[in-house]
Design a protein around this motif. Structure first.
Motif, PDB file in Angstrom:
ATOM      1  N   ALA A 246       3.611  16.916 -13.766  1.00 50.90           N
ATOM      2  CA  ALA A 246       3.470  18.098 -13.807  1.00 50.90           C
ATOM      3  C   ALA A 246       5.182  18.520 -14.358  1.00 50.90           C
ATOM      4  O   ALA A 246       5.169  19.730 -15.073  1.00 50.90           O
ATOM      5  N   PHE A 247       6.007  17.914 -13.762  1.00 49.23           N
ATOM      6  CA  PHE A 247       7.468  18.217 -14.384  1.00 49.23           C
ATOM      7  C   PHE A 247       7.596  18.282 -15.824  1.00 49.23           C
ATOM      8  O   PHE A 247       8.073  19.190 -16.378  1.00 49.23           O
ATOM      9  N   ARG A 248       6.891  17.433 -16.315  1.00 48.75           N
ATOM     10  CA  ARG A 248       7.108  16.905 -17.763  1.00 48.75           C
ATOM     11  C   ARG A 248       6.409  18.194 -18.564  1.00 48.75           C
ATOM     12  O   ARG A 248       6.580  18.421 -19.720  1.00 48.75           O
ATOM     13  N   GLU A 249       5.141  18.410 -17.910  1.00 44.02           N
ATOM     14  CA  GLU A 249       4.437  19.371 -18.604  1.00 44.02           C
ATOM     15  C   GLU A 249       5.312  20.707 -18.728  1.00 44.02           C
ATOM     16  O   GLU A 249       5.274  21.608 -19.903  1.00 44.02           O
ATOM     17  N   VAL A 250       5.960  21.177 -17.712  1.00 46.06           N
ATOM     18  CA  VAL A 250       6.602  22.410 -17.507  1.00 46.06           C
ATOM     19  C   VAL A 250       7.885  22.450 -18.334  1.00 46.06           C
ATOM     20  O   VAL A 250       7.967  23.343 -19.245  1.00 46.06           O
ATOM     21  N   ASP A 251       8.532  21.266 -18.420  1.00 50.16           N
ATOM     22  CA  ASP A 251       9.682  20.895 -19.309  1.00 50.16           C
ATOM     23  C   ASP A 251       8.959  20.982 -20.856  1.00 50.16           C
ATOM     24  O   ASP A 251      10.059  21.494 -21.639  1.00 50.16           O
ATOM     25  N   GLY A 252       8.057  20.511 -21.203  1.00 54.98           N
ATOM     26  CA  GLY A 252       7.536  20.549 -22.544  1.00 54.98           C
ATOM     27  C   GLY A 252       7.579  21.887 -23.032  1.00 54.98           C
ATOM     28  O   GLY A 252       7.884  22.272 -24.231  1.00 54.98           O
ATOM     29  N   LYS A 253       6.531  22.958 -22.152  1.00 53.64           N
ATOM     30  CA  LYS A 253       6.933  24.199 -22.535  1.00 53.64           C
ATOM     31  C   LYS A 253       8.049  24.998 -22.738  1.00 53.64           C
ATOM     32  O   LYS A 253       8.237  25.673 -23.748  1.00 53.64           O
ATOM     33  N   LEU A 254       8.873  24.496 -21.685  1.00 51.88           N
ATOM     34  CA  LEU A 254      10.399  25.428 -21.644  1.00 51.88           C
ATOM     35  C   LEU A 254      11.189  24.866 -22.720  1.00 51.88           C
ATOM     36  O   LEU A 254      12.052  25.432 -23.370  1.00 51.88           O
ATOM     37  N   ARG A 255      11.081  23.425 -23.183  1.00 54.27           N
ATOM     38  CA  ARG A 255      11.865  22.775 -24.401  1.00 54.27           C
ATOM     39  C   ARG A 255      11.442  23.485 -25.594  1.00 54.27           C
ATOM     40  O   ARG A 255      12.387  23.765 -26.591  1.00 54.27           O
TER      41      ARG A 255
ATOM     42  N   LEU B 237       0.898  -1.148  -0.007  1.00 52.36           N
ATOM     43  CA  LEU B 237       0.091  -0.184  -0.024  1.00 52.36           C
ATOM     44  C   LEU B 237       0.929   1.194  -0.113  1.00 52.36           C
ATOM     45  O   LEU B 237       0.574   2.214  -0.729  1.00 52.36           O
ATOM     46  N   TYR B 238       2.018   1.353   0.874  1.00 49.69           N
ATOM     47  CA  TYR B 238       2.732   2.361   0.966  1.00 49.69           C
ATOM     48  C   TYR B 238       3.471   2.593  -0.513  1.00 49.69           C
ATOM     49  O   TYR B 238       3.587   3.685  -0.976  1.00 49.69           O
ATOM     50  N   GLY B 239       3.836   1.430  -1.186  1.00 46.61           N
ATOM     51  CA  GLY B 239       4.573   1.457  -2.405  1.00 46.61           C
ATOM     52  C   GLY B 239       3.526   2.111  -3.566  1.00 46.61           C
ATOM     53  O   GLY B 239       3.896   3.067  -4.328  1.00 46.61           O
ATOM     54  N   ALA B 240       2.402   1.579  -3.353  1.00 48.46           N
ATOM     55  CA  ALA B 240       1.520   2.133  -4.377  1.00 48.46           C
ATOM     56  C   ALA B 240       1.160   3.751  -4.300  1.00 48.46           C
ATOM     57  O   ALA B 240       1.141   4.655  -5.233  1.00 48.46           O
ATOM     58  N   PHE B 241       0.883   4.057  -2.792  1.00 42.18           N
ATOM     59  CA  PHE B 241       0.606   5.583  -2.578  1.00 42.18           C
ATOM     60  C   PHE B 241       1.969   6.430  -3.072  1.00 42.18           C
ATOM     61  O   PHE B 241       1.865   7.242  -3.480  1.00 42.18           O
ATOM     62  N   HIS B 242       3.113   5.980  -2.553  1.00 37.82           N
ATOM     63  CA  HIS B 242       4.160   6.790  -2.926  1.00 37.82           C
ATOM     64  C   HIS B 242       4.546   6.824  -4.481  1.00 37.82           C
ATOM     65  O   HIS B 242       4.733   7.815  -5.138  1.00 37.82           O
ATOM     66  N   HIS B 243       4.276   5.652  -5.340  1.00 34.87           N
ATOM     67  CA  HIS B 243       4.461   5.447  -6.881  1.00 34.87           C
ATOM     68  C   HIS B 243       3.266   6.809  -7.429  1.00 34.87           C
ATOM     69  O   HIS B 243       3.676   7.426  -8.414  1.00 34.87           O
ATOM     70  N   ASN B 244       2.103   6.726  -6.879  1.00 27.53           N
ATOM     71  CA  ASN B 244       1.063   7.587  -7.173  1.00 27.53           C
ATOM     72  C   ASN B 244       1.513   9.056  -7.132  1.00 27.53           C
ATOM     73  O   ASN B 244       1.303   9.920  -8.053  1.00 27.53           O
ATOM     74  N   ARG B 245       1.964   9.521  -5.903  1.00 23.43           N
ATOM     75  CA  ARG B 245       2.537  10.926  -5.615  1.00 23.43           C
ATOM     76  C   ARG B 245       3.477  11.216  -6.410  1.00 23.43           C
ATOM     77  O   ARG B 245       3.679  12.058  -7.200  1.00 23.43           O
ATOM     78  N   LEU B 246       4.471  10.483  -6.942  1.00 21.15           N
ATOM     79  CA  LEU B 246       5.740  10.815  -7.667  1.00 21.15           C
ATOM     80  C   LEU B 246       5.310  10.758  -8.952  1.00 21.15           C
ATOM     81  O   LEU B 246       5.989  11.560  -9.939  1.00 21.15           O
ATOM     82  N   SER B 247       4.422  10.054  -9.480  1.00 22.00           N
ATOM     83  CA  SER B 247       3.636  10.097 -10.761  1.00 22.00           C
ATOM     84  C   SER B 247       3.304  11.516 -11.055  1.00 22.00           C
ATOM     85  O   SER B 247       3.584  11.947 -12.312  1.00 22.00           O
ATOM     86  N   LYS B 248       2.388  11.721 -10.245  1.00 20.66           N
ATOM     87  CA  LYS B 248       1.659  13.326 -10.365  1.00 20.66           C
ATOM     88  C   LYS B 248       2.729  14.430 -10.420  1.00 20.66           C
ATOM     89  O   LYS B 248       2.707  15.364 -11.243  1.00 20.66           O
ATOM     90  N   LYS B 249       3.991  14.197  -9.409  1.00 18.92           N
ATOM     91  CA  LYS B 249       4.874  15.169  -9.602  1.00 18.92           C
ATOM     92  C   LYS B 249       5.659  15.152 -11.014  1.00 18.92           C
ATOM     93  O   LYS B 249       6.181  16.022 -11.461  1.00 18.92           O
TER      94      LYS B 249
END
Length: 78
Positions: free
Chosen positions: A42-51, A27-39
């Motif tokens: 968001a990072f990829r979206e910003v990076d796409g604009k900057l790219r 359960l902790y791994g699933a929660f942690h994976h979900n949280r990191l996936s959202k981060k």
């Protein structure tokens, strides 16, 4: 072959504890994976604009450098 002793019977409390920690870890791994996936999303979206901006800037710099090089070659040829 050597004679092996019979396996030791594990306490039900220990079994419950092991399975509980395994379940909590999953359960902790699933929660942690979900949280990191959202981060990361968001990072990829910003990076796409900057790219796009960075690529346009690099293309402009490359064009200026190419024109300057052509001018230098023409000056050397004269």
């Amino acid at each position: 072959m050597a004679d092996l002793a019979a396996p030791v019977r594990v306490s039900p409390l220990i079994k419950f504890g092991r399975w509980s920690f395994l379940g909590l870890g999953v359960l902790y791994g699933a929660f942690h994976h979900n949280r990191l996936s959202k981060k990361e999303a968001a990072f990829r979206e910003v990076d796409g604009k900057l790219r796009k901006e960075r690529d346009a800037k690099l293309a402009a710099e490359k064009k200026v450098a190419a024109e300057k090089e052509i001018q230098e070659l023409e000056a050397m040829a004269k």
